[in-house]
Design a protein around this motif. Structure first.
Motif, PDB file in Angstrom:
ATOM      1  N   GLY A   3     -90.333  18.072  31.302  1.00 14.09           N
ATOM      2  CA  GLY A   3     -90.992  19.342  31.585  1.00 14.09           C
ATOM      3  C   GLY A   3     -92.448  19.301  31.187  1.00 14.09           C
ATOM      4  N   GLY A   4     -93.018  20.504  31.018  1.00 21.20           N
ATOM      5  CA  GLY A   4     -94.433  20.631  30.691  1.00 21.20           C
ATOM      6  C   GLY A   4     -94.710  20.408  29.224  1.00 21.20           C
ATOM      7  N   GLU A   5     -95.982  20.618  28.858  1.00 19.78           N
ATOM      8  CA  GLU A   5     -96.381  20.394  27.477  1.00 19.78           C
ATOM      9  C   GLU A   5     -95.652  21.346  26.524  1.00 19.78           C
ATOM     10  OE1 GLU A   5    -100.575  21.045  27.084  1.00 19.78           O
ATOM     11  OE2 GLU A   5    -100.384  23.186  27.242  1.00 19.78           O
ATOM     12  N   PHE A   6     -95.544  20.911  25.286  1.00 27.01           N
ATOM     13  CA  PHE A   6     -94.867  21.684  24.242  1.00 27.01           C
ATOM     14  C   PHE A   6     -95.888  22.389  23.365  1.00 27.01           C
ATOM     15  CE2 PHE A   6     -91.384  19.062  25.439  1.00 27.01           C
ATOM     16  CZ  PHE A   6     -90.233  19.691  24.990  1.00 27.01           C
ATOM     17  N   ARG A  40     -96.482  31.135   4.893  1.00 27.95           N
ATOM     18  CA  ARG A  40     -97.623  30.827   5.756  1.00 27.95           C
ATOM     19  C   ARG A  40     -97.159  30.068   6.981  1.00 27.95           C
ATOM     20  NH1 ARG A  40    -100.679  26.049   2.333  1.00 27.95           N
ATOM     21  NH2 ARG A  40     -98.752  25.101   1.590  1.00 27.95           N
ATOM     22  N   THR A  41     -98.025  30.054   7.972  1.00 28.98           N
ATOM     23  CA  THR A  41     -97.728  29.353   9.214  1.00 28.98           C
ATOM     24  C   THR A  41     -98.898  28.434   9.567  1.00 28.98           C
ATOM     25  OG1 THR A  41     -98.672  31.096  10.594  1.00 28.98           O
ATOM     26  CG2 THR A  41     -96.339  31.270  10.084  1.00 28.98           C
ATOM     27  N   SER A  42     -98.578  27.370  10.243  1.00 23.86           N
ATOM     28  CA  SER A  42     -99.625  26.468  10.716  1.00 23.86           C
ATOM     29  C   SER A  42    -100.234  27.039  11.994  1.00 23.86           C
ATOM     30  CB  SER A  42     -99.040  25.083  11.017  1.00 23.86           C
ATOM     31  OG  SER A  42     -98.250  25.128  12.204  1.00 23.86           O
ATOM     32  N   SER A  43    -101.247  26.376  12.461  1.00 20.51           N
ATOM     33  CA  SER A  43    -101.760  26.655  13.797  1.00 20.51           C
ATOM     34  C   SER A  43    -100.718  26.203  14.808  1.00 20.51           C
ATOM     35  CB  SER A  43    -103.063  25.890  14.033  1.00 20.51           C
ATOM     36  OG  SER A  43    -104.050  26.288  13.114  1.00 20.51           O
ATOM     37  N   ILE A  44    -100.871  26.635  16.028  1.00 15.67           N
ATOM     38  CA  ILE A  44     -99.996  26.167  17.103  1.00 15.67           C
ATOM     39  C   ILE A  44    -100.684  24.989  17.782  1.00 15.67           C
ATOM     40  CG2 ILE A  44     -98.966  26.740  19.332  1.00 15.67           C
ATOM     41  CD1 ILE A  44     -98.632  29.605  18.327  1.00 15.67           C
ATOM     42  N   TYR A  45     -99.922  23.900  17.958  1.00  9.78           N
ATOM     43  CA  TYR A  45    -100.458  22.677  18.545  1.00  9.78           C
ATOM     44  C   TYR A  45     -99.784  22.405  19.879  1.00  9.78           C
ATOM     45  CZ  TYR A  45    -102.407  21.983  13.938  1.00  9.78           C
ATOM     46  OH  TYR A  45    -103.096  22.156  12.769  1.00  9.78           O
ATOM     47  N   ARG A  46    -100.564  21.907  20.818  1.00 10.39           N
ATOM     48  CA  ARG A  46    -100.047  21.498  22.129  1.00 10.39           C
ATOM     49  C   ARG A  46     -99.782  19.999  22.096  1.00 10.39           C
ATOM     50  NH1 ARG A  46    -100.755  25.427  25.857  1.00 10.39           N
ATOM     51  NH2 ARG A  46    -102.187  27.100  25.300  1.00 10.39           N
ATOM     52  N   THR A  47     -98.602  19.606  22.577  1.00  5.44           N
ATOM     53  CA  THR A  47     -98.276  18.184  22.637  1.00  5.44           C
ATOM     54  C   THR A  47     -97.686  17.867  24.004  1.00  5.44           C
ATOM     55  OG1 THR A  47     -96.095  18.573  21.659  1.00  5.44           O
ATOM     56  CG2 THR A  47     -97.864  17.956  20.160  1.00  5.44           C
ATOM     57  N   ALA A  48     -97.962  16.683  24.466  1.00  5.65           N
ATOM     58  CA  ALA A  48     -97.450  16.257  25.767  1.00  5.65           C
ATOM     59  C   ALA A  48     -95.946  16.037  25.688  1.00  5.65           C
ATOM     60  CB  ALA A  48     -98.144  14.964  26.195  1.00  5.65           C
ATOM     61  N   ALA A  49     -95.268  16.391  26.764  1.00  2.99           N
ATOM     62  CA  ALA A  49     -93.838  16.105  26.872  1.00  2.99           C
ATOM     63  C   ALA A  49     -93.668  14.609  27.101  1.00  2.99           C
ATOM     64  CB  ALA A  49     -93.237  16.896  28.026  1.00  2.99           C
ATOM     65  N   VAL A  50     -92.558  14.048  26.596  1.00  5.24           N
ATOM     66  CA  VAL A  50     -92.297  12.620  26.739  1.00  5.24           C
ATOM     67  C   VAL A  50     -91.075  12.432  27.633  1.00  5.24           C
ATOM     68  CG1 VAL A  50     -91.703  10.496  25.500  1.00  5.24           C
ATOM     69  CG2 VAL A  50     -93.284  12.145  24.467  1.00  5.24           C
ATOM     70  N   GLY A  51     -91.191  11.582  28.634  1.00  7.18           N
ATOM     71  CA  GLY A  51     -90.087  11.320  29.555  1.00  7.18           C
ATOM     72  C   GLY A  51     -90.328  12.019  30.875  1.00  7.18           C
ATOM     73  N   GLU A  52     -89.792  11.442  31.921  1.00  5.52           N
ATOM     74  CA  GLU A  52     -90.086  11.978  33.251  1.00  5.52           C
ATOM     75  C   GLU A  52     -89.412  13.321  33.541  1.00  5.52           C
ATOM     76  OE1 GLU A  52     -87.362   9.717  36.391  1.00  5.52           O
ATOM     77  OE2 GLU A  52     -88.559   8.327  35.177  1.00  5.52           O
ATOM     78  N   ASN A  53     -88.368  13.679  32.821  1.00  6.24           N
ATOM     79  CA  ASN A  53     -87.695  14.958  33.032  1.00  6.24           C
ATOM     80  C   ASN A  53     -87.897  15.932  31.867  1.00  6.24           C
ATOM     81  OD1 ASN A  53     -86.541  14.142  35.518  1.00  6.24           O
ATOM     82  ND2 ASN A  53     -84.972  13.021  34.409  1.00  6.24           N
ATOM     83  N   GLY A 108     -89.675  23.795  11.539  1.00  6.41           N
ATOM     84  CA  GLY A 108     -90.426  23.360  12.702  1.00  6.41           C
ATOM     85  C   GLY A 108     -90.113  24.256  13.883  1.00  6.41           C
ATOM     86  N   PHE A 109     -91.142  24.765  14.536  1.00  6.13           N
ATOM     87  CA  PHE A 109     -90.993  25.562  15.755  1.00  6.13           C
ATOM     88  C   PHE A 109     -91.488  24.710  16.908  1.00  6.13           C
ATOM     89  CE2 PHE A 109     -91.036  30.334  14.586  1.00  6.13           C
ATOM     90  CZ  PHE A 109     -90.339  30.117  13.420  1.00  6.13           C
ATOM     91  N   GLY A 110     -90.801  24.738  18.017  1.00  7.33           N
ATOM     92  CA  GLY A 110     -91.261  23.999  19.187  1.00  7.33           C
ATOM     93  C   GLY A 110     -90.596  24.505  20.445  1.00  7.33           C
ATOM     94  N   GLY A 111     -91.309  24.418  21.555  1.00  3.05           N
ATOM     95  CA  GLY A 111     -90.722  24.827  22.826  1.00  3.05           C
ATOM     96  C   GLY A 111     -91.667  24.588  23.978  1.00  3.05           C
ATOM     97  N   ASN A 112     -91.094  24.573  25.179  1.00  2.00           N
ATOM     98  CA  ASN A 112     -91.902  24.432  26.386  1.00  2.00           C
ATOM     99  C   ASN A 112     -91.341  25.227  27.555  1.00  2.00           C
ATOM    100  OD1 ASN A 112     -89.729  22.798  27.147  1.00  2.00           O
ATOM    101  ND2 ASN A 112     -91.021  21.212  28.053  1.00  2.00           N
ATOM    102  N   VAL A 113     -90.554  26.267  27.256  1.00  2.00           N
ATOM    103  CA  VAL A 113     -89.976  27.096  28.315  1.00  2.00           C
ATOM    104  C   VAL A 113     -90.367  28.550  28.066  1.00  2.00           C
ATOM    105  CG1 VAL A 113     -87.835  27.893  29.379  1.00  2.00           C
ATOM    106  CG2 VAL A 113     -88.026  25.523  28.631  1.00  2.00           C
ATOM    107  N   GLY A 114     -90.886  29.204  29.090  1.00  2.00           N
ATOM    108  CA  GLY A 114     -91.254  30.612  28.964  1.00  2.00           C
ATOM    109  C   GLY A 114     -92.546  30.790  28.191  1.00  2.00           C
TER     110      GLY A 114
END
Length: 82
Positions: A52-55, A37-50, A7-13
């Motif tokens: 940050g931005g979407e992942f 193979r690789t999946s498409s990249i998906y945007r997901t909302a960040a959860v919690g008030e701190n 699993g790849f994920g991030g919301n910084v940079g």
């Protein structure tokens, strides 16, 4: 050769560029890792008030002869470098 899903994920940079760099490093870091193979990249909302931005999230299928602990060490090395 055994199959593994990462699993790849991030919301910084520039996350998409980091994903691309990590994929490139997987095969260069150890010849016993083959990206299938690789999946498409998906945007997901960040959860919690701190949280940050979407992942951005993706999944990568690899084949590897590495043991789980050796694969983990390889992945952590790539993560630290990026």
């Amino acid at each position: 050769m055994p199959c593994c899903f990462l699993g790849f994920g991030g919301n910084v940079g520039n996350v998409a560029a980091t994903f691309a760099s990590a994929l490139g490093e997987l095969g260069r870091n150890d010849e016993r890792i083959h990206v299938v193979r690789t999946s498409s990249i998906y945007r997901t909302a960040a959860v919690g008030e701190n949280a940050g931005g979407e992942f951005l999230n993706a999944v990568v299928e690899i084949e590897t002869e590495l043991t789980p602990l050796n694969l983990l060490a390889c992945l952590q090395s790539i993560e630290t470098a990026l």
